[in-house]
Enzyme design. Structure first.
Site, PDB file in Angstrom:
ATOM      1  N   LYS A 195      44.920  25.036  29.275  1.00  0.00           N
ATOM      2  CA  LYS A 195      43.821  24.783  30.132  1.00  0.00           C
ATOM      3  C   LYS A 195      42.930  25.900  30.201  1.00  0.00           C
ATOM      4  O   LYS A 195      42.912  26.780  30.484  1.00  0.00           O
ATOM      5  CB  LYS A 195      44.622  24.268  30.855  1.00  0.00           C
ATOM      6  CG  LYS A 195      43.383  23.731  32.190  1.00  0.00           C
ATOM      7  CD  LYS A 195      42.764  24.960  33.454  1.00  0.00           C
ATOM      8  CE  LYS A 195      41.851  24.213  34.429  1.00  0.00           C
ATOM      9  NZ  LYS A 195      40.606  24.981  34.433  1.00  0.00           N
ATOM     10  N   GLU A 269      50.805  37.390  33.715  1.00  0.00           N
ATOM     11  CA  GLU A 269      49.341  37.966  33.783  1.00  0.00           C
ATOM     12  C   GLU A 269      48.799  38.462  35.233  1.00  0.00           C
ATOM     13  O   GLU A 269      48.201  37.597  34.843  1.00  0.00           O
ATOM     14  CB  GLU A 269      49.338  38.706  32.724  1.00  0.00           C
ATOM     15  CG  GLU A 269      49.028  40.269  32.865  1.00  0.00           C
ATOM     16  CD  GLU A 269      47.424  40.075  32.779  1.00  0.00           C
ATOM     17  OE1 GLU A 269      46.446  40.545  33.505  1.00  0.00           O
ATOM     18  OE2 GLU A 269      46.735  39.962  31.185  1.00  0.00           O
ATOM     19  N   CYS A 303      41.041  42.697  35.016  1.00  0.00           N
ATOM     20  CA  CYS A 303      42.758  43.615  35.964  1.00  0.00           C
ATOM     21  C   CYS A 303      42.943  44.225  35.772  1.00  0.00           C
ATOM     22  O   CYS A 303      43.536  45.032  36.844  1.00  0.00           O
ATOM     23  CB  CYS A 303      43.747  42.074  35.121  1.00  0.00           C
ATOM     24  SG  CYS A 303      44.492  41.295  33.850  1.00  0.00           S
ATOM     25  N   GLU A 404      41.381  43.648  44.908  1.00  0.00           N
ATOM     26  CA  GLU A 404      40.900  43.344  44.221  1.00  0.00           C
ATOM     27  C   GLU A 404      39.720  43.209  44.353  1.00  0.00           C
ATOM     28  O   GLU A 404      39.401  41.958  44.259  1.00  0.00           O
ATOM     29  CB  GLU A 404      41.643  42.372  42.468  1.00  0.00           C
ATOM     30  CG  GLU A 404      41.471  42.701  41.892  1.00  0.00           C
ATOM     31  CD  GLU A 404      42.483  41.771  40.356  1.00  0.00           C
ATOM     32  OE1 GLU A 404      42.563  42.346  38.904  1.00  0.00           O
ATOM     33  OE2 GLU A 404      42.815  40.900  40.768  1.00  0.00           O
TER      34      GLU A 404
END
Length: 501
Positions: A195, A269, A303, A404
């Site tokens: 996906k 992750e 990230c 973040e």
């Protein structure tokens, strides 16, 4: 701020694969087909807002068909392939990806906005990953174990593929992150339903064509494009044995909950808020360039971005000024221009997120040394552009230092004591990456051991290698990618006890 604006069609023509009049289809059981609903969605160039392609919008029904195809392949033709044959196909795929890499890089640049120099520069990593896992395909083995059971009982282990793997890939580096999940799954004998992110599906759809061309049996690799409902259906599907995911912590938590139905294996992750620590004895020039690139590369949409910059007090003002100067002189503009150093953010949603954090930083008392707001003017009017931004006067409690952002924003903070900076660096829910800059080897070892993160870069930032494990601590996820143990994430271990007499 220096900017270059160029015609998006030059010097690179859009690949033939990108055509808004020809919808890109789903790959299920070796066939390219429209979605069950017939729906499509559009994807646009984030530097211009121009629609570049129409893509089939998959649904739960399409996921069911793709998983069924993957299951048939896993229990049928693919199960009979020997390790050498899987290796041969992966090496063929590596050759095809290498041959078509310029096209893949250009598609990715148009689709998600990364500068062409960055996407083209990923050739060694992407092709190298495929070849690395191809090598591991013939190195999978169990063990013979001397046991302590009375009598003649021989014991050994077998390693077997887990089965059908759902791979969910984000938009910030589709080809690299996609290969990171697909190649080890195929090397171990698993089958895959992929996906892609709806914001950047095109390069992975083109990869699907290359996987078919390489000769993998029908159903071994499937692609279902669409929105979050597709990923949710994969995560909850009772016939999917494993999910491998890169993305936000919030989505990772939803996948954990969805996986409970059949207790799927998971590799996650997730997010990060990585500390980058600069001591006064560091090579200041190298560290300033490294600290800037640790965040400004890919417009900060990483990230592992070193967005919490801790600088020893005695060099704080000078160092922050150097990093800000580097950011202020970066060329922000059309991502297909080879002179562009930073392109747009991927979408209007991401633009709102990043500029919202910039505004919050100012409200909370931080000072923008450079950047700090959306870029305005004719050069950027149609795209999602923000400048490289460095905030000084940041406190650890501020939202820009704790959350973040996923944009080109550095929060610079001074420190005076090594134990204090280690404590502050670890005072986060995340633990993905970190950096240390010092000429003192003992100090480097001490801080590296104390930092709670899956990767520590010393006197560098961002290098990754297929042979070196990568993954997170705490809410940055679990499981490891790369390294010889990555394939174990896709294998079950079976113990066999054989009475010989």
């Amino acid at each position: 701020m220096e900017t270059r604006v160029t015609d998006q069609s030059a010097p690179f023509a859009s690949p033939q694969f990108i055509n808004p009049d020809t919808p890109r289809l789903l790959l299920i059981d070796g066939q390219w087909r429209p979605s069950a609903s017939g729906k499509t969605f559009s994807t646009s160039d984030p530097s211009t807002g121009r629609i570049v392609a129409s893509i089939a919008e998959g649904s739960e029904r399409d996921v069911d068909m793709a998983v069924a195809a993957a299951r048939r392949a896993f229990e049928g033709a693919w199960r009979k392939f020997k390790p050498f044959e899987r290796q041969r196909l992966l090496l063929r795929l590596a050759d095809l990806v290498d041959e078509h890499f310029e096209e893949l890089a250009t598609i990715e640049t148009i689709d998600m906005g990364a500068p062409i120099t960055r996407t083209r520069g990923g050739r060694q990593r992407v092709v190298g990953l495929i070849r690395f896992y191809a090598g591991l395909a013939t190195a999978i083995h169990g063990e013979t174990i001397e046991n302590s059971i009375a009598g003649e009982v021989f014991s050994y282990t077998l390693k077997e593929p887990v089965g059908v793997v759902g791979a969910i890939v984000p938009w910030n580096s589709p080809i690299g992150l996609g290969i990171w999940k697909i190649a080890p799954a195929l090397a171990t004998g698993c089958t895959v339903v992929l996906k892609p992110a709806e914001q950047a599906s095109l390069s992975l759809l083109r990869l699907g064509e290359l996987i078919c061309e390489a000769g993998f049996p029908d159903g071994v690799f499937n692609v279902v494009t669409g929105f979050g409902n597709v990923g949710a259906a994969l995560s909850a599907h009772p016939d999917v044995n494993k999910i491998t995911f890169t993305g936000s912590t919030e989505t990772g938590q939803a996948i954990i909950r969805a996986s409970a139905g059949n207790v799927k294996r998971l590799s996650l992750e997730l997010g990060g808020k990585s500390p980058d620590i600069v001591f006064a004895d560091a090579d200041i020039e190298a560290a300033a360039l490294g600290a800037a690139n640790a965040v400004f590369v890919n417009s900060g949409q990483m990230c592992i971005a070193g967005s919490r910059l801790y600088v020893e007090h005695g060099i704080y003002d000078e160092f922050v000024a150097r990093v800000a100067e580097y950011g202020a002189n970066m060329r922000v503009g059309a991502p297909l221009d080879p002179d562009t150093q930073m392109g747009p953010l991927v979408s209007g949603e991401q633009l709102d997120r990043v500029t919202g954090y910039m505004a919050a930083g100012v409200r909370e008392g931080a000072r923008a040394v450079t950047g700090g707001a959306r870029l305005h003017g004719a050069a950027w009017s149609q795209g999602f552009f923000v400048p490289p931004t460095v905030f000084a006067g940041v406190k650890d409690s501020m939202s820009i230092a704790r959350e973040e952002i996923f944009g080109p924003v550095i929060s610079a903070m001074p420190f005076t004591d090594i134990d204090d900076v280690i404590h502050r660096a670890n005072d986060t829910a995340f633990g993905l990456g970190s950096g240390v800059w010092t000429r003192d080897v003992g100090k480097a070892h001490r801080v590296s051991a104390a930092i709670q993160s899956g990767t520590v870069w010393v006197n560098c930032y961002l290098p990754l290698d297929p042979a070196v494990p990568f993954g997170g601590y705490k809410m940055s996820g679990y499981g490891r990618e790369s390294g010889i143990h990555h394939v174990d994430e896709f294998l079950n271990v079976k113990s066999v006890f054989l009475k010989t007499a």
